[in-house]
Design an enzyme around this catalytic site. Structure first.
Site, mmCIF file in Angstrom:
data_model
loop_
_atom_site.group_PDB
_atom_site.id
_atom_site.type_symbol
_atom_site.label_atom_id
_atom_site.label_comp_id
_atom_site.label_asym_id
_atom_site.label_seq_id
_atom_site.Cartn_x
_atom_site.Cartn_y
_atom_site.Cartn_z
ATOM 1 N N HIS A 257 0.847 -1.193 0.000
ATOM 2 C CA HIS A 257 0.000 0.000 0.000
ATOM 3 C C HIS A 257 0.879 1.238 0.000
ATOM 4 O O HIS A 257 1.957 1.259 0.598
ATOM 5 C CB HIS A 257 -0.920 0.004 1.219
ATOM 6 C CG HIS A 257 -2.061 0.961 1.091
ATOM 7 N ND1 HIS A 257 -1.935 2.303 1.358
ATOM 8 C CD2 HIS A 257 -3.356 0.766 0.712
ATOM 9 C CE1 HIS A 257 -3.098 2.897 1.155
ATOM 10 N NE2 HIS A 257 -3.979 1.996 0.765
ATOM 11 N N ASP A 308 -7.934 -4.642 -0.769
ATOM 12 C CA ASP A 308 -8.454 -5.143 -2.039
ATOM 13 C C ASP A 308 -8.242 -6.642 -2.208
ATOM 14 O O ASP A 308 -8.991 -7.294 -2.935
ATOM 15 C CB ASP A 308 -7.781 -4.419 -3.219
ATOM 16 C CG ASP A 308 -8.127 -2.945 -3.244
ATOM 17 O OD1 ASP A 308 -9.328 -2.630 -3.160
ATOM 18 O OD2 ASP A 308 -7.205 -2.116 -3.351
#
Length: 371
Positions: A257, A308
């Protein structure tokens, strides 16, 4: 003048909506772990817009108001029926439909705070039916109206499939909506704030945000994760597939991320939901495959899974078409976009940064005949 590529680390505004401090995400100071475990999406919507958790009476009202405002104008349904939807990405349809919704809101240009709250509620409610109506119409089916006594998560699943969802399905989808609701000043949220800082209307702000989310560097990662899992097919194929991807220097979607360094705090909640849902549907391979990939990438590259990664198998297990994953992200994030839009209006200043010019200077003008 110094510049920072992608504005990484640049503080662009003040906000009291959400924060990412020491890899912990909070909404108005409440940790995401507590909200994911105990709150409904409607509670989070109220929290983001009003900066406090609702009372029982306030929660009942917003639940009722959202369910009562979900139906969309007949003209938007007819609009969808005008096109060959099989060739249109749902995010493009969503962007256009949200803009179109503004034409049917009699308060669209009223800028008082209470009017903006009413518009925010109508838009948050209707975006659920926009997505489900699109999905059903492209399959040759008629849209389904919401049930007034259903919550937001249950209504979405019902309007999409026509079946009353099970308790586990509602729990999983509600968690996903809570976890995606806001995430500080990401690209789409910043876009929304820039847009409405000109005192443009709320519908324009959300339309602009959807346009930003449509880009593959922001939204769409979970759709790509599911595409990867589908290509792998079986658990035993997972590691050879990933090794080949890494040899070819290809990115493994859903890992790592931009902001979190030690791990995305949202991922573990959807990981547990993926485990339960895939077992419930008799397809545990999607979870087991994901588990293997997560461990391998963490060991080899030091990259943990992000939100995700497991949302892909959660949505797949709920029977949701893969190209609807990003619109669902948008539906949840609309609550955060609207919170930021309301906050921007409250203490507005036009957002107008500068650019460092790096082109040629003092060039002599040459008449066209001499060029």
């Amino acid at each position: 003048m110094s510049t920072t590529k992608g504005l990484e680390g640049v503080i662009a505004t003040e906000s009291s909506i959400s924060s990412i401090i020491d890899d912990q995400l909070t909404y108005v100071g409440y940790e995401i772990d507590d909200l994911a475990a105990h709150s409904s999406f409607e509670e989070v919507v109220y929290l983001l817009w009003h900066k406090q958790l609702p009372t029982k009476l306030e929660l009942d009202k917003i639940k009722n108001d959202l369910a009562s405002n979900m139906e969309i104008p007949h003209e938007i349904i007819q609009h969808f029926k005008m096109y060959d939807l099989s060739s249109i990405h749902p995010m493009a349809a969503l962007r256009t439909a949200v803009s179109l919704l503004g034409l049917y809101d009699p308060e669209v240009d009223k800028m008082e705070h209470d009017a903006n709250l009413r518009k925010a509620l109508r838009l948050q409610a209707k975006i659920a039916m926009v997505i489900t109506a699109f999905a059903r119409i492209r399959e040759g089916k008629e849209p389904i109206k919401p049930k007034k006594h259903f919550g937001y998560a249950a209504n979405f699943l019902y309007m999409l499939t026509g079946k009353e969802p099970e308790a586990l399905e509602i729990e999983a989808f509600n968690k996903a909506l809570v976890l995606h609701a806001d995430h500080e000043l990401n690209a789409s949220t910043f876009t929304a704030r820039v847009c409405v800082a000109t005192l443009s209307d709320l519908y324009s702000g959300v339309t602009a945000a959807i346009g930003a989310l449509k880009g593959p560097l922001h939204g769409g990662a979970n759709e790509q994760v599911m595409q990867m899992l589908t290509e792998i097919g079986e658990v035993d194929n997972a590691i050879p597939y990933i090794k080949e991807k890494l040899r070819n220097k290809e990115k493994i979607m859903g890992m790592g991320h931009r902001v979190y360094r030690t791990g995305d705090p949202r991922a573990k909640h959807l990981k547990e939901m993926s485990k339960q849902l895939t077992k419930n549907t008799g397809q545990p391979k999607w979870y087991e495959m994901s588990l293997k990939i997560e461990k391998y990438i963490k060991d080899e590259k030091g990259l943990p899974a992000n939100v995700d990664f497991y949302s892909a198998s959660v949505y797949h297990s709920l029977g949701i078409a893969h190209d609807l994953f990003t619109p669902i992200f948008a539906m949840s994030r609309t609550s955060g976009w609207l919170a930021h839009i309301l906050e921007q209006y409250e203490n507005n200043r036009l957002i107008r940064p500068r650019a460092e010019y790096v082109g040629p200077i003092r060039q002599p003008f040459v008449q066209v005949e001499e060029r």
